[in-house]
Write an enzyme that holds these catalytic residues in place. Structure first.
Site: not given
Lengths: 307, 307
Positions: A65-66, A139, A268, A63, A61, A210
Protein backbone atom coordinates in the site's frame (compact mmCIF):
# COMPACT_ATOMS: atom_id res chain seq x y z
CA UNK A 1 8.99 30.31 -0.26
CA UNK A 2 6.53 27.47 -0.83
CA UNK A 3 6.54 24.31 1.21
CA UNK A 4 3.34 22.68 0.13
CA UNK A 5 2.29 19.19 1.19
CA UNK A 6 -0.52 17.51 -0.77
CA UNK A 7 -2.02 14.32 0.61
CA UNK A 8 -2.64 12.07 -2.38
CA UNK A 9 -3.61 8.95 -0.49
CA UNK A 10 -4.58 8.64 3.17
CA UNK A 11 -5.91 5.09 3.46
CA UNK A 12 -4.61 2.38 5.73
CA UNK A 13 -3.66 -1.02 4.33
CA UNK A 14 -6.83 -1.23 2.26
CA UNK A 15 -8.02 1.68 0.11
CA UNK A 16 -11.63 2.84 0.19
CA UNK A 17 -13.76 4.78 -2.27
CA UNK A 18 -12.81 7.95 -0.35
CA UNK A 19 -9.16 7.19 0.39
CA UNK A 20 -6.44 6.05 -1.97
CA UNK A 21 -3.32 4.22 -0.76
CA UNK A 22 -0.50 6.12 0.93
CA UNK A 23 1.24 8.89 -0.98
CA UNK A 24 2.25 12.45 -0.23
CA UNK A 25 3.43 15.06 -2.72
CA UNK A 26 5.74 17.81 -1.52
CA UNK A 27 6.51 20.94 -3.50
CA UNK A 28 9.29 23.05 -2.03
CA UNK A 29 9.68 26.10 -4.15
CA UNK A 30 9.38 24.05 -7.34
CA UNK A 31 11.33 21.01 -6.17
CA UNK A 32 8.84 18.14 -6.24
CA UNK A 33 9.05 14.94 -4.23
CA UNK A 34 6.85 12.02 -3.38
CA UNK A 35 6.84 10.28 -0.03
CA UNK A 36 5.50 6.77 -0.65
CA UNK A 37 3.47 5.94 -3.73
CA UNK A 38 0.69 3.43 -3.18
CA UNK A 39 -1.52 2.11 -5.96
CA UNK A 40 -3.30 4.93 -7.76
CA UNK A 41 -0.80 7.67 -6.97
CA UNK A 42 -0.38 8.82 -10.55
CA UNK A 43 -4.11 9.42 -11.00
CA UNK A 44 -4.26 11.24 -7.66
CA UNK A 45 -1.47 13.53 -8.87
CA UNK A 46 -3.56 14.31 -11.95
CA UNK A 47 -6.70 14.75 -9.90
CA UNK A 48 -5.10 17.17 -7.46
CA UNK A 49 -2.92 18.85 -10.11
CA UNK A 50 0.29 18.62 -8.13
CA UNK A 51 2.48 18.56 -11.19
CA UNK A 52 4.53 15.58 -12.36
CA UNK A 53 8.09 16.93 -12.27
CA UNK A 54 9.14 14.75 -9.36
CA UNK A 55 12.89 14.19 -9.01
CA UNK A 56 12.94 11.92 -5.95
CA UNK A 57 10.60 9.43 -4.34
CA UNK A 58 11.17 8.58 -0.68
CA UNK A 59 9.81 5.18 0.28
CA UNK A 60 9.24 4.42 3.97
CA UNK A 61 8.88 0.63 3.60
CA UNK A 62 8.01 -1.99 1.06
CA UNK A 63 4.45 -2.86 1.95
CA UNK A 64 2.23 -2.86 -1.09
CA UNK A 65 0.00 0.00 0.00
CA UNK A 66 3.08 2.27 -0.02
CA UNK A 67 4.76 1.21 -3.28
CA UNK A 68 2.31 -0.43 -5.69
CA UNK A 69 1.89 2.88 -7.49
CA UNK A 70 5.56 2.92 -8.50
CA UNK A 71 5.64 0.52 -11.46
CA UNK A 72 2.84 2.33 -13.27
CA UNK A 73 4.28 5.75 -12.57
CA UNK A 74 7.75 4.76 -13.79
CA UNK A 75 6.06 3.53 -16.96
CA UNK A 76 3.90 6.62 -17.44
CA UNK A 77 6.92 8.89 -17.20
CA UNK A 78 8.49 6.77 -19.93
CA UNK A 79 5.44 7.18 -22.18
CA UNK A 80 5.58 10.92 -21.51
CA UNK A 81 9.14 11.10 -22.83
CA UNK A 82 10.70 11.99 -19.50
CA UNK A 83 14.43 12.62 -19.70
CA UNK A 84 15.18 13.86 -16.18
CA UNK A 85 16.66 11.32 -13.80
CA UNK A 86 14.50 9.79 -11.11
CA UNK A 87 15.85 8.57 -7.79
CA UNK A 88 13.85 6.27 -5.57
CA UNK A 89 15.13 6.17 -1.99
CA UNK A 90 14.35 3.01 -0.04
CA UNK A 91 15.11 1.63 3.44
CA UNK A 92 18.34 -0.31 3.97
CA UNK A 93 18.18 -3.81 2.55
CA UNK A 94 15.20 -3.28 0.27
CA UNK A 95 16.74 -2.15 -3.01
CA UNK A 96 16.72 -5.56 -4.61
CA UNK A 97 13.06 -6.19 -3.76
CA UNK A 98 11.98 -2.84 -5.14
CA UNK A 99 13.90 -3.47 -8.34
CA UNK A 100 12.18 -6.85 -8.60
CA UNK A 101 8.83 -5.09 -8.43
CA UNK A 102 9.81 -2.47 -11.00
CA UNK A 103 11.34 -4.93 -13.46
CA UNK A 104 8.95 -7.88 -13.20
CA UNK A 105 7.26 -6.94 -16.46
CA UNK A 106 8.81 -3.58 -17.36
CA UNK A 107 10.85 -0.99 -15.56
CA UNK A 108 13.55 -0.25 -18.06
CA UNK A 109 12.61 3.33 -18.85
CA UNK A 110 14.34 5.63 -21.29
CA UNK A 111 15.31 8.07 -18.53
CA UNK A 112 17.90 7.42 -15.80
CA UNK A 113 16.29 5.62 -12.88
CA UNK A 114 18.20 4.76 -9.75
CA UNK A 115 17.15 3.07 -6.55
CA UNK A 116 19.23 3.99 -3.52
CA UNK A 117 19.17 2.68 0.01
CA UNK A 118 19.12 5.39 2.65
CA UNK A 119 21.03 5.37 5.90
CA UNK A 120 19.03 6.37 8.99
CA UNK A 121 20.48 9.49 10.56
CA UNK A 122 22.04 10.63 7.28
CA UNK A 123 20.80 12.87 4.50
CA UNK A 124 19.26 10.96 1.61
CA UNK A 125 19.11 14.16 -0.43
CA UNK A 126 21.09 17.37 -0.02
CA UNK A 127 20.28 20.64 -1.68
CA UNK A 128 21.75 24.04 -1.06
CA UNK A 129 19.15 25.13 1.46
CA UNK A 130 17.49 21.95 2.64
CA UNK A 131 17.99 18.25 3.00
CA UNK A 132 15.88 15.15 3.38
CA UNK A 133 17.09 12.86 6.17
CA UNK A 134 16.01 9.33 6.94
CA UNK A 135 15.34 8.20 10.49
CA UNK A 136 14.42 4.90 12.10
CA UNK A 137 10.83 3.90 12.67
CA UNK A 138 9.28 0.82 14.24
CA UNK A 139 7.00 -1.07 11.87
CA UNK A 140 8.43 -4.56 12.29
CA UNK A 141 9.88 -4.49 8.79
CA UNK A 142 12.72 -2.58 7.15
CA UNK A 143 11.28 0.88 7.58
CA UNK A 144 12.33 4.51 7.87
CA UNK A 145 10.70 7.91 8.10
CA UNK A 146 11.88 11.10 6.45
CA UNK A 147 12.46 14.65 7.61
CA UNK A 148 12.71 17.52 5.16
CA UNK A 149 14.84 20.04 7.02
CA UNK A 150 15.48 23.52 5.72
CA UNK A 151 18.70 25.36 6.53
CA UNK A 152 18.49 28.45 8.69
CA UNK A 153 17.44 31.55 6.84
CA UNK A 154 19.20 34.91 7.05
CA UNK A 155 18.21 37.04 9.98
CA UNK A 156 15.79 39.89 9.55
CA UNK A 157 17.26 43.02 7.90
CA UNK A 158 16.68 46.13 10.02
CA UNK A 159 16.11 48.70 7.35
CA UNK A 160 15.51 51.57 9.78
CA UNK A 161 18.73 50.85 11.58
CA UNK A 162 20.64 50.67 8.28
CA UNK A 163 19.28 54.05 7.22
CA UNK A 164 20.08 55.51 10.61
CA UNK A 165 23.67 54.32 10.19
CA UNK A 166 23.83 56.18 6.87
CA UNK A 167 23.77 53.18 4.53
CA UNK A 168 22.47 54.37 1.16
CA UNK A 169 19.37 52.61 -0.13
CA UNK A 170 20.46 50.17 -2.87
CA UNK A 171 22.88 47.28 -3.34
CA UNK A 172 24.58 47.88 0.00
CA UNK A 173 21.39 46.69 1.71
CA UNK A 174 21.62 43.32 -0.07
CA UNK A 175 25.32 42.94 0.70
CA UNK A 176 24.75 43.64 4.38
CA UNK A 177 21.81 41.21 4.48
CA UNK A 178 23.98 38.58 2.82
CA UNK A 179 26.53 38.93 5.62
CA UNK A 180 29.07 41.32 4.11
CA UNK A 181 30.32 44.35 5.95
CA UNK A 182 30.03 47.59 3.97
CA UNK A 183 32.27 50.66 3.91
CA UNK A 184 30.38 53.91 3.47
CA UNK A 185 31.65 56.91 1.44
CA UNK A 186 32.87 58.61 4.64
CA UNK A 187 35.00 55.57 5.48
CA UNK A 188 32.73 54.24 8.23
CA UNK A 189 32.37 50.45 8.17
CA UNK A 190 28.90 49.08 8.89
CA UNK A 191 29.02 45.49 10.00
CA UNK A 192 26.38 43.09 8.83
CA UNK A 193 25.59 42.06 12.39
CA UNK A 194 24.64 45.67 13.18
CA UNK A 195 21.66 45.55 10.83
CA UNK A 196 20.86 41.84 10.48
CA UNK A 197 19.22 39.82 13.24
CA UNK A 198 20.20 36.29 14.20
CA UNK A 199 19.56 33.52 11.65
CA UNK A 200 15.98 32.32 11.69
CA UNK A 201 15.19 28.62 11.59
CA UNK A 202 13.99 27.05 8.37
CA UNK A 203 11.03 24.73 8.34
CA UNK A 204 10.95 21.04 9.10
CA UNK A 205 8.41 18.59 7.73
CA UNK A 206 8.51 15.05 9.11
CA UNK A 207 6.75 12.00 7.69
CA UNK A 208 6.81 8.76 9.66
CA UNK A 209 5.19 6.28 7.31
CA UNK A 210 3.78 3.35 9.26
CA UNK A 211 5.15 3.07 12.76
CA UNK A 212 4.58 2.44 16.42
CA UNK A 213 5.23 5.58 18.47
CA UNK A 214 8.96 5.62 19.11
CA UNK A 215 11.85 7.68 20.41
CA UNK A 216 13.57 8.02 17.03
CA UNK A 217 10.45 9.72 15.70
CA UNK A 218 10.37 12.09 18.67
CA UNK A 219 14.02 12.95 18.00
CA UNK A 220 13.46 13.52 14.29
CA UNK A 221 10.34 15.59 14.94
CA UNK A 222 11.78 17.77 17.71
CA UNK A 223 10.41 21.26 17.08
CA UNK A 224 9.09 20.34 13.63
CA UNK A 225 6.64 22.63 11.90
CA UNK A 226 4.70 19.69 10.51
CA UNK A 227 4.61 16.09 11.69
CA UNK A 228 2.71 13.66 9.48
CA UNK A 229 2.26 10.60 11.67
CA UNK A 230 0.67 7.18 11.34
CA UNK A 231 -2.75 7.52 12.97
CA UNK A 232 -4.30 4.28 11.83
CA UNK A 233 -6.58 3.61 14.79
CA UNK A 234 -8.71 5.19 17.51
CA UNK A 235 -7.85 4.43 21.12
CA UNK A 236 -10.41 1.64 21.36
CA UNK A 237 -8.24 -0.34 18.93
CA UNK A 238 -4.98 0.28 20.77
CA UNK A 239 -4.30 -3.45 20.98
CA UNK A 240 -4.74 -3.77 17.25
CA UNK A 241 -2.27 -0.90 16.78
CA UNK A 242 0.33 -2.83 18.78
CA UNK A 243 -0.43 -6.03 16.89
CA UNK A 244 -0.03 -4.43 13.46
CA UNK A 245 2.81 -2.07 14.43
CA UNK A 246 0.79 1.07 13.83
CA UNK A 247 -0.18 3.99 16.09
CA UNK A 248 -3.40 5.27 17.53
CA UNK A 249 -4.30 8.92 17.08
CA UNK A 250 -3.64 9.43 20.79
CA UNK A 251 -0.21 7.82 20.56
CA UNK A 252 0.68 10.01 17.59
CA UNK A 253 -0.49 13.04 19.58
CA UNK A 254 1.72 12.04 22.51
CA UNK A 255 4.71 11.91 20.15
CA UNK A 256 3.78 15.32 18.76
CA UNK A 257 3.48 16.75 22.27
CA UNK A 258 6.79 15.29 23.41
CA UNK A 259 8.55 16.53 20.29
CA UNK A 260 6.94 19.96 20.57
CA UNK A 261 5.76 20.11 16.97
CA UNK A 262 3.46 22.85 15.73
CA UNK A 263 1.08 20.90 13.55
CA UNK A 264 0.22 17.20 13.60
CA UNK A 265 -1.44 15.57 10.62
CA UNK A 266 -2.75 12.04 11.08
CA UNK A 267 -2.80 9.77 8.06
CA UNK A 268 -2.95 6.09 7.02
CA UNK A 269 -6.43 5.75 8.47
CA UNK A 270 -8.01 2.36 8.90
CA UNK A 271 -11.01 1.87 6.61
CA UNK A 272 -13.15 1.91 9.78
CA UNK A 273 -12.86 5.70 9.72
CA UNK A 274 -13.49 6.23 6.03
CA UNK A 275 -16.69 8.08 6.62
CA UNK A 276 -15.98 9.99 9.81
CA UNK A 277 -12.55 10.62 11.24
CA UNK A 278 -13.78 13.07 13.88
CA UNK A 279 -13.10 10.58 16.65
CA UNK A 280 -9.42 10.45 15.73
CA UNK A 281 -9.11 14.24 15.72
CA UNK A 282 -10.85 14.51 19.08
CA UNK A 283 -8.61 11.90 20.67
CA UNK A 284 -5.49 13.57 19.35
CA UNK A 285 -6.61 17.03 20.50
CA UNK A 286 -7.19 15.74 24.01
CA UNK A 287 -3.48 14.87 24.19
CA UNK A 288 -1.79 17.52 22.05
CA UNK A 289 -2.24 21.29 22.28
CA UNK A 290 -0.89 22.14 18.84
CA UNK A 291 -2.81 22.11 15.59
CA UNK A 292 -4.29 18.73 14.65
CA UNK A 293 -5.58 17.75 11.24
CA UNK A 294 -6.87 14.39 10.10
CA UNK A 295 -5.75 14.05 6.51
CA UNK A 296 -8.09 13.38 3.62
CA UNK A 297 -7.23 12.79 0.00
CA UNK A 298 -6.58 16.17 -1.58
CA UNK A 299 -5.71 17.94 1.67
CA UNK A 300 -3.14 20.67 1.03
CA UNK A 301 -1.01 21.96 3.89
CA UNK A 302 1.17 24.98 3.26
CA UNK A 303 3.86 25.00 5.92
CA UNK A 304 4.57 28.54 7.16
CA UNK A 305 7.76 29.76 8.77
CA UNK A 306 7.50 29.88 12.53
CA UNK A 307 9.24 33.28 12.77
CA UNK B 1 -30.23 -14.57 -16.26
CA UNK B 2 -27.80 -11.70 -15.66
CA UNK B 3 -24.82 -11.09 -17.90
CA UNK B 4 -23.61 -7.72 -16.68
CA UNK B 5 -20.42 -6.08 -17.89
CA UNK B 6 -19.06 -3.15 -15.84
CA UNK B 7 -16.25 -1.08 -17.31
CA UNK B 8 -13.90 -0.29 -14.43
CA UNK B 9 -11.12 1.28 -16.44
CA UNK B 10 -11.22 2.49 -20.02
CA UNK B 11 -7.95 4.40 -20.44
CA UNK B 12 -5.24 3.69 -22.97
CA UNK B 13 -1.65 3.20 -21.85
CA UNK B 14 -1.78 6.23 -19.57
CA UNK B 15 -4.68 6.82 -17.18
CA UNK B 16 -6.39 10.21 -16.93
CA UNK B 17 -8.46 11.85 -14.20
CA UNK B 18 -11.56 10.52 -16.00
CA UNK B 19 -10.30 7.09 -17.03
CA UNK B 20 -8.60 4.44 -14.94
CA UNK B 21 -6.40 1.73 -16.46
CA UNK B 22 -7.95 -1.25 -18.23
CA UNK B 23 -10.27 -3.53 -16.30
CA UNK B 24 -13.69 -5.06 -16.89
CA UNK B 25 -15.88 -6.78 -14.33
CA UNK B 26 -18.33 -9.42 -15.52
CA UNK B 27 -21.14 -10.80 -13.41
CA UNK B 28 -22.90 -13.79 -14.94
CA UNK B 29 -25.70 -14.78 -12.66
CA UNK B 30 -23.49 -14.34 -9.59
CA UNK B 31 -20.28 -15.72 -11.08
CA UNK B 32 -17.83 -12.80 -11.01
CA UNK B 33 -14.79 -12.38 -13.22
CA UNK B 34 -12.31 -9.69 -14.11
CA UNK B 35 -10.85 -9.21 -17.54
CA UNK B 36 -7.55 -7.37 -17.04
CA UNK B 37 -6.83 -5.41 -13.88
CA UNK B 38 -4.83 -2.23 -14.40
CA UNK B 39 -3.67 -0.02 -11.55
CA UNK B 40 -6.59 1.18 -9.46
CA UNK B 41 -8.95 -1.68 -10.27
CA UNK B 42 -9.79 -2.50 -6.65
CA UNK B 43 -10.92 1.05 -5.92
CA UNK B 44 -12.96 1.12 -9.11
CA UNK B 45 -14.71 -2.06 -7.97
CA UNK B 46 -15.58 -0.32 -4.70
CA UNK B 47 -16.64 2.83 -6.50
CA UNK B 48 -18.95 1.02 -8.89
CA UNK B 49 -20.08 -1.55 -6.32
CA UNK B 50 -19.50 -4.57 -8.52
CA UNK B 51 -18.88 -6.90 -5.61
CA UNK B 52 -15.53 -8.51 -4.78
CA UNK B 53 -16.32 -12.23 -5.03
CA UNK B 54 -14.22 -12.74 -8.14
CA UNK B 55 -13.12 -16.32 -8.79
CA UNK B 56 -11.10 -15.83 -11.97
CA UNK B 57 -9.12 -13.03 -13.56
CA UNK B 58 -8.46 -13.23 -17.29
CA UNK B 59 -5.38 -11.30 -18.36
CA UNK B 60 -4.98 -10.40 -22.05
CA UNK B 61 -1.29 -9.46 -21.89
CA UNK B 62 1.37 -8.35 -19.46
CA UNK B 63 1.60 -4.64 -20.15
CA UNK B 64 1.46 -2.62 -16.96
CA UNK B 65 -1.77 -0.83 -17.73
CA UNK B 66 -3.53 -4.22 -17.78
CA UNK B 67 -2.00 -5.90 -14.72
CA UNK B 68 -0.58 -3.37 -12.24
CA UNK B 69 -3.78 -3.60 -10.23
CA UNK B 70 -3.19 -7.28 -9.47
CA UNK B 71 -0.60 -7.15 -6.66
CA UNK B 72 -2.71 -4.78 -4.57
CA UNK B 73 -5.90 -6.72 -5.15
CA UNK B 74 -4.29 -10.04 -4.25
CA UNK B 75 -3.12 -8.37 -1.04
CA UNK B 76 -6.46 -6.76 -0.23
CA UNK B 77 -8.25 -10.09 -0.53
CA UNK B 78 -5.72 -11.45 1.95
CA UNK B 79 -6.43 -8.65 4.42
CA UNK B 80 -10.14 -9.35 3.98
CA UNK B 81 -9.65 -12.96 5.04
CA UNK B 82 -10.52 -14.44 1.68
CA UNK B 83 -10.55 -18.24 1.65
CA UNK B 84 -11.93 -18.97 -1.81
CA UNK B 85 -9.35 -19.87 -4.44
CA UNK B 86 -8.37 -17.34 -7.08
CA UNK B 87 -7.22 -18.28 -10.54
CA UNK B 88 -5.40 -15.81 -12.76
CA UNK B 89 -5.37 -16.83 -16.41
CA UNK B 90 -2.51 -15.46 -18.50
CA UNK B 91 -1.28 -15.78 -22.09
CA UNK B 92 1.10 -18.61 -22.97
CA UNK B 93 4.63 -17.98 -21.78
CA UNK B 94 3.79 -15.26 -19.25
CA UNK B 95 3.15 -17.15 -16.01
CA UNK B 96 6.62 -16.68 -14.63
CA UNK B 97 6.62 -12.92 -15.26
CA UNK B 98 3.24 -12.47 -13.61
CA UNK B 99 4.39 -14.46 -10.59
CA UNK B 100 7.48 -12.25 -10.41
CA UNK B 101 5.21 -9.21 -10.25
CA UNK B 102 2.96 -10.74 -7.59
CA UNK B 103 5.79 -12.01 -5.40
CA UNK B 104 8.31 -9.16 -5.67
CA UNK B 105 7.34 -7.86 -2.25
CA UNK B 106 4.34 -9.97 -1.26
CA UNK B 107 1.98 -12.30 -3.06
CA UNK B 108 1.86 -15.22 -0.70
CA UNK B 109 -1.76 -14.90 0.37
CA UNK B 110 -3.57 -17.12 2.83
CA UNK B 111 -6.03 -18.30 0.17
CA UNK B 112 -5.19 -20.59 -2.77
CA UNK B 113 -3.86 -18.54 -5.68
CA UNK B 114 -2.95 -20.11 -8.99
CA UNK B 115 -1.68 -18.59 -12.20
CA UNK B 116 -2.47 -20.62 -15.31
CA UNK B 117 -1.44 -20.13 -18.90
CA UNK B 118 -4.31 -20.37 -21.37
CA UNK B 119 -4.21 -22.06 -24.74
CA UNK B 120 -5.74 -20.06 -27.60
CA UNK B 121 -8.70 -21.90 -29.09
CA UNK B 122 -9.34 -23.81 -25.85
CA UNK B 123 -11.54 -23.13 -22.86
CA UNK B 124 -9.69 -21.46 -19.98
CA UNK B 125 -12.72 -21.96 -17.75
CA UNK B 126 -15.60 -24.39 -18.11
CA UNK B 127 -18.84 -24.23 -16.20
CA UNK B 128 -22.02 -26.19 -16.74
CA UNK B 129 -23.68 -23.65 -18.98
CA UNK B 130 -20.87 -21.41 -20.25
CA UNK B 131 -17.17 -21.30 -20.86
CA UNK B 132 -14.46 -18.69 -21.27
CA UNK B 133 -12.23 -19.36 -24.27
CA UNK B 134 -8.98 -17.69 -25.18
CA UNK B 135 -8.22 -16.63 -28.74
CA UNK B 136 -5.22 -15.10 -30.47
CA UNK B 137 -4.84 -11.37 -30.85
CA UNK B 138 -2.16 -9.25 -32.51
CA UNK B 139 -0.47 -6.86 -30.10
CA UNK B 140 3.15 -7.68 -30.81
CA UNK B 141 3.57 -9.32 -27.42
CA UNK B 142 2.24 -12.53 -25.87
CA UNK B 143 -1.43 -11.64 -25.99
CA UNK B 144 -4.85 -13.23 -26.14
CA UNK B 145 -8.47 -12.16 -26.06
CA UNK B 146 -11.32 -13.93 -24.28
CA UNK B 147 -14.82 -15.01 -25.27
CA UNK B 148 -17.43 -15.86 -22.66
CA UNK B 149 -19.72 -18.24 -24.52
CA UNK B 150 -22.95 -19.52 -23.06
CA UNK B 151 -24.34 -22.95 -23.98
CA UNK B 152 -27.57 -23.10 -25.93
CA UNK B 153 -30.68 -22.69 -23.84
CA UNK B 154 -33.74 -24.93 -24.00
CA UNK B 155 -36.19 -24.09 -26.75
CA UNK B 156 -39.37 -22.22 -25.96
CA UNK B 157 -42.11 -24.26 -24.26
CA UNK B 158 -45.41 -24.04 -26.16
CA UNK B 159 -47.88 -24.10 -23.32
CA UNK B 160 -50.96 -23.80 -25.53
CA UNK B 161 -49.88 -26.75 -27.63
CA UNK B 162 -49.19 -28.81 -24.51
CA UNK B 163 -52.64 -28.10 -23.16
CA UNK B 164 -54.22 -28.89 -26.54
CA UNK B 165 -52.46 -32.27 -26.47
CA UNK B 166 -54.04 -32.96 -23.07
CA UNK B 167 -50.93 -32.57 -20.90
CA UNK B 168 -52.07 -31.72 -17.35
CA UNK B 169 -50.72 -28.48 -15.94
CA UNK B 170 -47.98 -29.35 -13.44
CA UNK B 171 -44.69 -31.28 -13.30
CA UNK B 172 -45.24 -32.82 -16.74
CA UNK B 173 -44.66 -29.36 -18.24
CA UNK B 174 -41.21 -29.17 -16.68
CA UNK B 175 -40.30 -32.70 -17.75
CA UNK B 176 -41.32 -31.99 -21.33
CA UNK B 177 -39.39 -28.70 -21.33
CA UNK B 178 -36.33 -30.53 -19.99
CA UNK B 179 -36.46 -32.91 -22.96
CA UNK B 180 -38.36 -35.92 -21.54
CA UNK B 181 -41.28 -37.52 -23.30
CA UNK B 182 -44.39 -37.90 -21.14
CA UNK B 183 -47.07 -40.60 -21.11
CA UNK B 184 -50.54 -39.29 -20.34
CA UNK B 185 -53.14 -41.14 -18.27
CA UNK B 186 -54.82 -42.38 -21.44
CA UNK B 187 -51.55 -43.97 -22.63
CA UNK B 188 -50.80 -41.32 -25.26
CA UNK B 189 -47.13 -40.37 -25.39
CA UNK B 190 -46.34 -36.66 -25.88
CA UNK B 191 -42.85 -36.12 -27.19
CA UNK B 192 -40.81 -33.22 -25.93
CA UNK B 193 -40.17 -32.02 -29.46
CA UNK B 194 -43.93 -31.59 -29.98
CA UNK B 195 -44.12 -28.81 -27.38
CA UNK B 196 -40.56 -27.45 -27.18
CA UNK B 197 -39.00 -25.32 -29.90
CA UNK B 198 -35.44 -25.68 -31.13
CA UNK B 199 -32.62 -24.78 -28.70
CA UNK B 200 -31.99 -21.05 -28.52
CA UNK B 201 -28.46 -19.71 -28.59
CA UNK B 202 -26.86 -18.46 -25.38
CA UNK B 203 -25.03 -15.15 -25.28
CA UNK B 204 -21.46 -14.44 -26.27
CA UNK B 205 -19.34 -11.63 -24.87
CA UNK B 206 -15.93 -11.07 -26.47
CA UNK B 207 -13.10 -8.93 -25.11
CA UNK B 208 -10.05 -8.37 -27.28
CA UNK B 209 -7.68 -6.52 -24.98
CA UNK B 210 -5.14 -4.55 -26.99
CA UNK B 211 -4.92 -5.64 -30.61
CA UNK B 212 -4.64 -4.78 -34.24
CA UNK B 213 -7.77 -5.78 -36.13
CA UNK B 214 -7.28 -9.44 -37.05
CA UNK B 215 -8.94 -12.54 -38.40
CA UNK B 216 -8.77 -14.47 -35.14
CA UNK B 217 -10.84 -11.74 -33.48
CA UNK B 218 -13.40 -11.88 -36.31
CA UNK B 219 -13.64 -15.65 -35.85
CA UNK B 220 -14.02 -15.42 -32.07
CA UNK B 221 -16.59 -12.64 -32.37
CA UNK B 222 -18.72 -14.23 -35.09
CA UNK B 223 -22.34 -13.48 -34.17
CA UNK B 224 -21.38 -12.24 -30.69
CA UNK B 225 -23.89 -10.28 -28.66
CA UNK B 226 -21.19 -7.99 -27.32
CA UNK B 227 -17.73 -7.23 -28.70
CA UNK B 228 -15.48 -5.12 -26.51
CA UNK B 229 -12.70 -4.06 -28.86
CA UNK B 230 -9.55 -1.96 -28.63
CA UNK B 231 -10.53 1.46 -29.98
CA UNK B 232 -7.50 3.44 -28.94
CA UNK B 233 -7.42 5.97 -31.78
CA UNK B 234 -9.49 7.97 -34.23
CA UNK B 235 -8.87 7.45 -37.96
CA UNK B 236 -6.53 10.43 -38.15
CA UNK B 237 -4.06 8.47 -36.02
CA UNK B 238 -4.31 5.27 -38.06
CA UNK B 239 -0.53 5.22 -38.53
CA UNK B 240 -0.02 5.47 -34.80
CA UNK B 241 -2.43 2.55 -34.33
CA UNK B 242 -0.27 0.42 -36.62
CA UNK B 243 2.90 1.57 -34.89
CA UNK B 244 1.63 0.72 -31.40
CA UNK B 245 -0.33 -2.41 -32.43
CA UNK B 246 -3.70 -0.96 -31.49
CA UNK B 247 -6.88 -0.32 -33.49
CA UNK B 248 -8.75 2.73 -34.62
CA UNK B 249 -12.46 2.99 -33.89
CA UNK B 250 -13.12 2.48 -37.60
CA UNK B 251 -10.97 -0.66 -37.70
CA UNK B 252 -12.78 -2.06 -34.68
CA UNK B 253 -16.08 -1.28 -36.39
CA UNK B 254 -14.98 -3.11 -39.52
CA UNK B 255 -14.21 -6.18 -37.39
CA UNK B 256 -17.62 -5.88 -35.73
CA UNK B 257 -19.32 -5.62 -39.13
CA UNK B 258 -17.46 -8.58 -40.59
CA UNK B 259 -18.18 -10.70 -37.52
CA UNK B 260 -21.84 -9.65 -37.49
CA UNK B 261 -21.91 -8.72 -33.81
CA UNK B 262 -24.88 -6.95 -32.23
CA UNK B 263 -23.16 -4.42 -30.01
CA UNK B 264 -19.67 -2.99 -30.25
CA UNK B 265 -18.10 -1.26 -27.25
CA UNK B 266 -14.85 0.63 -27.82
CA UNK B 267 -12.41 0.85 -24.97
CA UNK B 268 -8.72 1.52 -24.12
CA UNK B 269 -9.04 5.09 -25.35
CA UNK B 270 -5.98 7.23 -25.88
CA UNK B 271 -5.79 10.11 -23.42
CA UNK B 272 -6.39 12.40 -26.44
CA UNK B 273 -10.07 11.50 -26.16
CA UNK B 274 -10.42 11.85 -22.41
CA UNK B 275 -12.78 14.75 -22.70
CA UNK B 276 -14.77 13.92 -25.80
CA UNK B 277 -14.97 10.51 -27.41
CA UNK B 278 -17.77 11.49 -29.80
CA UNK B 279 -15.41 11.37 -32.76
CA UNK B 280 -14.64 7.70 -32.10
CA UNK B 281 -18.33 6.80 -31.89
CA UNK B 282 -19.12 8.67 -35.10
CA UNK B 283 -16.31 6.98 -37.00
CA UNK B 284 -17.38 3.55 -35.78
CA UNK B 285 -21.04 4.17 -36.65
CA UNK B 286 -20.11 5.15 -40.18
CA UNK B 287 -18.68 1.65 -40.67
CA UNK B 288 -20.89 -0.58 -38.49
CA UNK B 289 -24.69 -0.71 -38.48
CA UNK B 290 -25.08 -2.38 -35.09
CA UNK B 291 -25.11 -0.67 -31.72
CA UNK B 292 -21.94 1.28 -30.89
CA UNK B 293 -20.93 2.51 -27.44
CA UNK B 294 -17.74 4.26 -26.42
CA UNK B 295 -16.96 2.98 -22.94
CA UNK B 296 -16.47 5.23 -19.95
CA UNK B 297 -15.50 4.26 -16.43
CA UNK B 298 -18.61 2.99 -14.71
CA UNK B 299 -20.46 2.04 -17.90
CA UNK B 300 -22.71 -0.96 -17.27
CA UNK B 301 -23.87 -3.11 -20.18
CA UNK B 302 -26.45 -5.79 -19.53
CA UNK B 303 -26.24 -8.27 -22.37
CA UNK B 304 -29.69 -9.47 -23.43
CA UNK B 305 -30.51 -12.73 -25.18
CA UNK B 306 -30.95 -12.28 -28.91
CA UNK B 307 -34.02 -14.55 -29.09
Amino acid sequence: MTLRVTFLGTAGAVPTPERSSSAIHVNREGDQFLFDAGEGTQRQMMRFATGFAVSDIFVTHLHGDHVYGLPGMVETWGFAGREDPLTIHVPPGTRRALLALLTAIGGDPSYPLSVQEVEPGRAALEREDFQVRAFRTDHRTRSVGYALVEADRRGRFDREQAEALGVPVGPAFSRLHAGEDVELDDGTVVESTEVVGPPRPGRTMVYTGDTRPCESVVEAARGADLLVHDGTFAAEHAARAVETAHSTAREAAAVAAEAGVRHLVLTHLSSRYAGDAGQLAAEARATFDGEVTVAHDGLVVDVPFST
